[in-house]
Design a protein around this motif. Structure first.
Motif, PDB file in Angstrom:
ATOM      1  N   THR B  78       0.807  -1.222   0.000  1.00  0.00           N
ATOM      2  CA  THR B  78       0.000   0.000   0.000  1.00  0.00           C
ATOM      3  C   THR B  78       0.842   1.275   0.000  1.00  0.00           C
ATOM      4  OG1 THR B  78      -1.743  -1.135   1.188  1.00  0.00           O
ATOM      5  CG2 THR B  78      -1.776   1.248   1.281  1.00  0.00           C
ATOM      6  N   HIS B  79       1.862   1.314   0.875  1.00  0.00           N
ATOM      7  CA  HIS B  79       2.553   2.595   1.053  1.00  0.00           C
ATOM      8  C   HIS B  79       3.428   2.963  -0.137  1.00  0.00           C
ATOM      9  CE1 HIS B  79       5.493  -0.293   2.695  1.00  0.00           C
ATOM     10  NE2 HIS B  79       6.420   0.599   2.417  1.00  0.00           N
ATOM     11  N   ARG B 100      -1.155  19.338  10.178  1.00  0.00           N
ATOM     12  CA  ARG B 100      -0.266  18.181  10.305  1.00  0.00           C
ATOM     13  C   ARG B 100      -0.878  16.943   9.655  1.00  0.00           C
ATOM     14  NH1 ARG B 100       3.333  17.796  14.378  1.00  0.00           N
ATOM     15  NH2 ARG B 100       4.071  16.007  13.167  1.00  0.00           N
ATOM     16  N   PHE B 104       0.963  14.979   6.456  1.00  0.00           N
ATOM     17  CA  PHE B 104       1.476  13.639   6.776  1.00  0.00           C
ATOM     18  C   PHE B 104       2.097  12.942   5.571  1.00  0.00           C
ATOM     19  CE2 PHE B 104       1.286   9.125   7.612  1.00  0.00           C
ATOM     20  CZ  PHE B 104       1.654   9.028   8.936  1.00  0.00           C
ATOM     21  N   GLY B 105       1.350  12.904   4.467  1.00  0.00           N
ATOM     22  CA  GLY B 105       1.834  12.198   3.283  1.00  0.00           C
ATOM     23  C   GLY B 105       3.100  12.826   2.711  1.00  0.00           C
ATOM     24  N   GLU B 107       5.360  14.475   4.539  1.00  0.00           N
ATOM     25  CA  GLU B 107       6.446  14.101   5.451  1.00  0.00           C
ATOM     26  C   GLU B 107       6.953  12.700   5.123  1.00  0.00           C
ATOM     27  OE1 GLU B 107       5.322  14.518   9.587  1.00  0.00           O
ATOM     28  OE2 GLU B 107       4.458  16.497   9.181  1.00  0.00           O
ATOM     29  N   MET B 108       6.020  11.790   4.830  1.00  0.00           N
ATOM     30  CA  MET B 108       6.407  10.419   4.520  1.00  0.00           C
ATOM     31  C   MET B 108       7.245  10.366   3.242  1.00  0.00           C
ATOM     32  SD  MET B 108       5.409   8.536   6.893  1.00  0.00           S
ATOM     33  CE  MET B 108       5.253   9.709   8.224  1.00  0.00           C
ATOM     34  N   ARG B 109       7.022  11.346   2.368  1.00  0.00           N
ATOM     35  CA  ARG B 109       7.764  11.388   1.121  1.00  0.00           C
ATOM     36  C   ARG B 109       9.047  12.188   1.249  1.00  0.00           C
ATOM     37  NH1 ARG B 109       3.065   9.924  -0.021  1.00  0.00           N
ATOM     38  NH2 ARG B 109       2.399   9.009  -1.998  1.00  0.00           N
ATOM     39  N   ARG B 152      -5.925  15.849   2.511  1.00  0.00           N
ATOM     40  CA  ARG B 152      -4.817  14.975   2.887  1.00  0.00           C
ATOM     41  C   ARG B 152      -4.511  13.969   1.778  1.00  0.00           C
ATOM     42  NH1 ARG B 152      -5.637  11.002   7.967  1.00  0.00           N
ATOM     43  NH2 ARG B 152      -7.047  10.085   6.450  1.00  0.00           N
ATOM     44  N   ALA B 153      -5.585  13.492   1.116  1.00  0.00           N
ATOM     45  CA  ALA B 153      -5.394  12.517   0.040  1.00  0.00           C
ATOM     46  C   ALA B 153      -4.885  13.193  -1.234  1.00  0.00           C
ATOM     47  CB  ALA B 153      -6.695  11.778  -0.234  1.00  0.00           C
ATOM     48  N   ILE B 156      -0.755  14.779  -1.810  1.00  0.00           N
ATOM     49  CA  ILE B 156       0.366  13.945  -2.270  1.00  0.00           C
ATOM     50  C   ILE B 156       0.334  13.766  -3.789  1.00  0.00           C
ATOM     51  CG2 ILE B 156       0.550  12.683  -0.074  1.00  0.00           C
ATOM     52  CD1 ILE B 156      -0.906  10.339  -1.405  1.00  0.00           C
TER      53      ILE B 156
END
Lengths: 264, 367
Positions: B78-79, B100, B104-105, B107-109, B152-153, B156
Motif C-alpha cells: 500500500t505505502h 499536520r 502527513f503524506g 512528510e512520509m515522502r 490529505r489525500a 500527495i
C-alpha cells in the motif's frame, strides 16, 4: 463521565466498606510518627525519628534502590514483550488467539506461593537465586499478563482506518506504528507501565523465595524487619510507599485518565 | 503486462477476492481513463468496497492484476502505491492538527519544509478550510473533517484518488454540497478517481462512468445515461432509478398485458420480465379523447387503485389485469389528482418498455 449523585443507600453502604478497607492502612500513619522504640498503638509520644532512620539507615535505601531498579527494568521489559504480543493477538486474528491469550494470562490464576516455589526449583540449578536477573525474570511472569491485557484492550480500540490511511499516504508499517498506532495507545501504555511497576514494586510472595542476604527487595526487607525488630521504622517506610503509589496513580490519572485506561 | 494491454490509466484484469469458500469479488475487468471519475455502484455486500481496497492494496487480491499507468501494482504494498484514499469514517489522525494531518503524506515522502508548507496551504485552500489549520479533527464538523481527509489525500498528488462512500456519514444538504465540490476538484485537478457508493444519485450525478456491481460481479459498465436508458440486466434496471417490474409472456414480439398487447425492446418469445419507468407512463382518464391516433404508443386500460400526492409529483398505483403498475406524473396547476376508482388509460413509448428474458431464482434462464 456520569456526574449523577449516587443514592444515599449506596453511600451508607460504601462508607463503612471504605473505612474497613482503609483503616489498617491509615493506622500506619500515626504509628510512623511514634517516638516509641517498638510497634504500639496509640504511641506514647510523637517524633520523626523513624523517618530519619529510614533515610539514614543504609539497609532501607539499599533495598529501596533495588526495588525501584527492579520495577523499572521489569516495566520496560514487560512493555517491550507485551506490546508486540498484543499486536499479534489483536491484529493477526489467528484462530488460536484466545488459547494463546489464556496461556499468557494463566500465571494470574496460579497461587503466588506455588509459582514462587516452582520458580525456586527451576532457578536454583541455574544460579539465578538472589540475583537481579533472577528477580527480573520472576517478576515478568506476574507483570506480563497485566501488560498484555491492558495493551490488547488499548490496541483493539485503536483506529484501524487511520492506520490504513497512513499506509495509503506512504507510511511503511513501522512508521504507521510510530506515527499513528503508538499515539493512539499512549493512555494504555501509561496504565500498563504504572501497573507493572506497582505490581513488581509490591511483590512479596515470589520474591521471598528468590531473595537472600546479598540481595533483597523493599517489601521482603520489611517482612523480615517486622519479624526481627518490630520497631515503627516499617510504618514510616509504609507511609512513604503509600505516598509514592499515590503519586504514580495521580500521574497516570492526569496524563492518561485513570478510568479511561483501567476501566474498559 | 505492457502498456498496450492496459488502455486505461487504471486497468483491472480478472480481479478476484475469495474468503474461504465465499467469493466477494469475482473476476472484475475494467479500465478507467486518465482524469475519469468512475463509480462502483451496488448494494452492500456487492464487492465494491473490497474491490476498492484491493486497488489500494489494503486487501490482498486472490487473483487478477491491477495496473496503473502501465505498471503492475498487484504485489506492491500500500505505502508504495501512490494512491489517495478518502474513508467513509474520515480516518483522520486525532492527535494531529488539520495542517499536520494534511502534511502527513508529504512528510512520509521526505518533502522539504518550505515546499511542504506551501502545498499544505494550497490543499487546505482547495477544500476551503483556510483558517482551520491548527484545529484538531474533533473540533470540526463532519463535513469539514471529510474535506480535511480529501485535502490529505490530494496533497500527495496521487496517481489515483479512491473515495470509499465519502458522503455516507453526512446529512442530506451537506452531501449535495460535497458532491458538487468533490466533482469540481476532481475535474480541476484532472485526477483519475474511483468513487464507491450505494447511492445511485451520487453515481449518476458525479461520475463519468458507472460500474454497477452485484454479488461480486460487474453487471454493467457505462456512462450514467446508458445505464439508465439501456440497462443490460434487470438488476441494473431496478437498481438505477425506480421501475415497474412484472412477468409476462412474449410471442412474436408482442407481450400480453391484461387485455392489451404491448411491444418493447428485448426477446421476442417466451417468458419475459417487463420493466417500465413510472414517470415515462402517461395517465389519462378513460373518458379523455385518444391522442395517439396512429396507435404508435403502448396503451393499456386500468383502474386507479391508489393516489399519493408528494408535492412535485403524484404517485398512482393502477391495476391492469393482475399487475399493479406505478405511474408518476408531475403535478399541474390546471389538473388535480385522479381519484382512486377512476378508469384510466396508460400509454408510453414502446422504446420505454424494457424486456428481459425471465430468469429463474437460481440465475438460470427459464425453459
Amino acid at each position: 463521565m456520569d456526574e449523577r449523585k449516587p443514592p444515599l443507600g449506596l453511600i451508607l453502604l460504601a462508607l463503612p466498606l471504605l473505612a474497613f478497607l482503609l483503616a489498617p492502612v491509615l493506622i500506619t500513619i500515626p504509628i510512623s510518627f511514634s517516638a516509641d522504640p517498638y510497634l504500639s498503638f496509640p504511641p506514647s509520644g510523637w517524633s520523626l525519628r523513624w523517618y530519619r532512620a529510614a533515610f539514614t539507615g543504609g539497609a532501607v535505601l539499599d533495598v529501596f534502590a533495588t526495588s525501584v531498579a527492579l520495577g523499572l527494568v521489569v516495566t520496560a521489559l514487560s512493555l517491550l514483550i507485551a506490546l508486540p504480543a498484543a499486536m499479534a493477538l489483536v491484529r493477526l486474528r489467528w484462530g488460536w488467539v484466545s488459547a494463546i491469550e489464556s496461556f499468557l494470562t494463566a500465571p494470574l490464576l496460579l497461587p503466588a506461593i506455588v509459582l514462587g516455589l516452582a520458580i525456586l526449583i527451576v532457578f536454583a540449578p541455574l544460579g539465578l537465586l538472589a540475583t537481579f536477573p533472577g528477580l527480573v525474570a520472576a517478576h515478568l511472569v506476574v507483570t506480563l499478563p497485566y501488560a498484555l491485557r491492558i495493551l490488547s484492550t488499548a490496541l483493539a480500540g485503536a483506529p484501524l482506518a487511520a492506520e490504513e490511511a497512513a499506509a495509503t499516504l506512504g507510511a511503511s508499517p513501522l512508521r504507521v506504528f510510530w506515527r499513528v498506532t503508538l499515539p493512539a495507545i499512549r493512555p494504555g501504555l501509561a496504565a500498563a507501565a504504572a501497573l507493572c511497576f506497582l505490581v513488581s514494586f509490591d511483590e512479596v510472595v515470589i520474591s521471598l523465595f528468590l531473595t537472600g542476604p546479598r540481595l533483597s527487595t523493599l517489601p521482603v526487607w520489611m517482612f523480615h524487619h517486622v519479624e526481627n525488630e518490630a520497631d515503627p521504622l516499617v510504618a514510616a517506610v509504609s507511609v512513604l510507599l503509600i505516598a509514592l503509589t499515590l503519586v504514580i496513580v495521580l500521574v497516570v490519572d492526569r496524563t492518561a485518565g485513570l478510568s479511561r485506561t483501567f476501566v474498559k | 503486462m505492457t502498456a498496450t494491454d492496459a488502455p486505461g490509466h487504471l486497468a483491472i484484469r480478472g480481479l478476484t477476492k475469495r474468503y474461504g469458500g465465499f467469493t466477494a469479488v469475482d473476476g472484475l475487468d475494467l479500465d478507467v481513463a486518465r482524469g475519469e471519475l468512475l463509480a462502483f455502484l451496488g448494494p452492500s455486500g456487492c464487492g465494491k468496497t473490497t474491490s476498492l481496497r484491493m486497488v489500494a492494496g489494503l486487501v490482498p487480491a486472490s487473483g487478477g492484476r491491477i495496473v496503473v499507468g502501465g505498471r503492475d501494482l498487484t504485489d506492491v504494498p500500500t505505502h508504495r502505491r501512490d494512491m489517495g484514499l478518502v474513508f467513509q469514517s474520515y480516518a483522520l489522525f486525532p492527535h494531529l492538527s488539520v495542517a499536520r494531518n494534511v502534511a502527513f503524506g508529504l512528510e512520509m515522502r521526505g518533502i522539504g519544509r518550505a515546499e511542504r508548507e506551501a502545498r499544505v496551504r494550497e490543499a487546505i485552500a482547495l477544500v476551503r478550510l483556510t483558517g482551520k489549520e491548527e484545529h484538531r479533527p474533533a473540533q470540526l464538523s463532519g463535513g469539514q473533517q471529510q474535506r480535511v481527509a480529501l485535502a490529505r489525500a490530494l496533497v500527495i498528488r496521487p496517481q489515483i484518488l479512491l473515495l470509499d462512500e465519502p458522503l455516507s456519514n453526512l446529512d442530506a444538504k451537506l452531501r449535495d454540497e460535497m458532491r458538487i465540490e468533490i466533482r469540481e476538484i476532481q475535474q480541476r485537478l484532472g485526477i483519475t478517481a474511483i468513487f464507491v457508493t450505494h447511492d445511485q444519485v451520487e453515481a449518476l450525478t458525479m461520475c463519468d462512468k458507472v460500474a454497477v456491481m452485484n454479488g461480486g460481479r460487474l453487471e454493467q459498465l457505462g456512462p450514467p445515461l446508458d445505464l439508465y436508458e439501456r440497462p443490460a440486466t434487470p438488476f441494473v434496471a431496478s437498481f438505477v432509478g425506480r421501475i415497474n417490474q412484472f412477468r409476462a409472456r412474449a410471442a412474436g414480439g408482442i407481450v400480453g398485458l391484461g387485455e392489451a398487447r404491448i411491444t418493447g425492446a428485448g426477446p421476442a418469445e417466451g417468458p419475459v420480465e417487463v420493466m417500465i419507468r413510472p414517470h415515462r407512463i402517461a395517465l389519462r382518464p378513460a373518458s379523455a379523447p385518444v391522442e395517439d391516433a396512429e396507435g404508435r404508443l403502448n396503451t393499456v386500460a386500468g383502474t386507479v387503485a391508489r393516489t399519493t400526492f408528494a408535492g412535485d409529483v403524484l404517485h398512482y398505483e393502477v391495476a391492469v389485469g393482475d399487475a399493479m403498475i406505478g405511474v408518476e406524473e408531475a403535478t399541474r396547476s390546471d389538473a388535480g389528482p385522479v381519484a382512486p376508482g377512476t378508469p384510466v388509460r396508460l400509454s408510453w413509448r414502446p422504446d420505454d418498455t424494457l424486456l428481459f428474458a425471465a430468469v429463474a431464482r437460481d440465475g438460470r434462464m427459464r425453459p
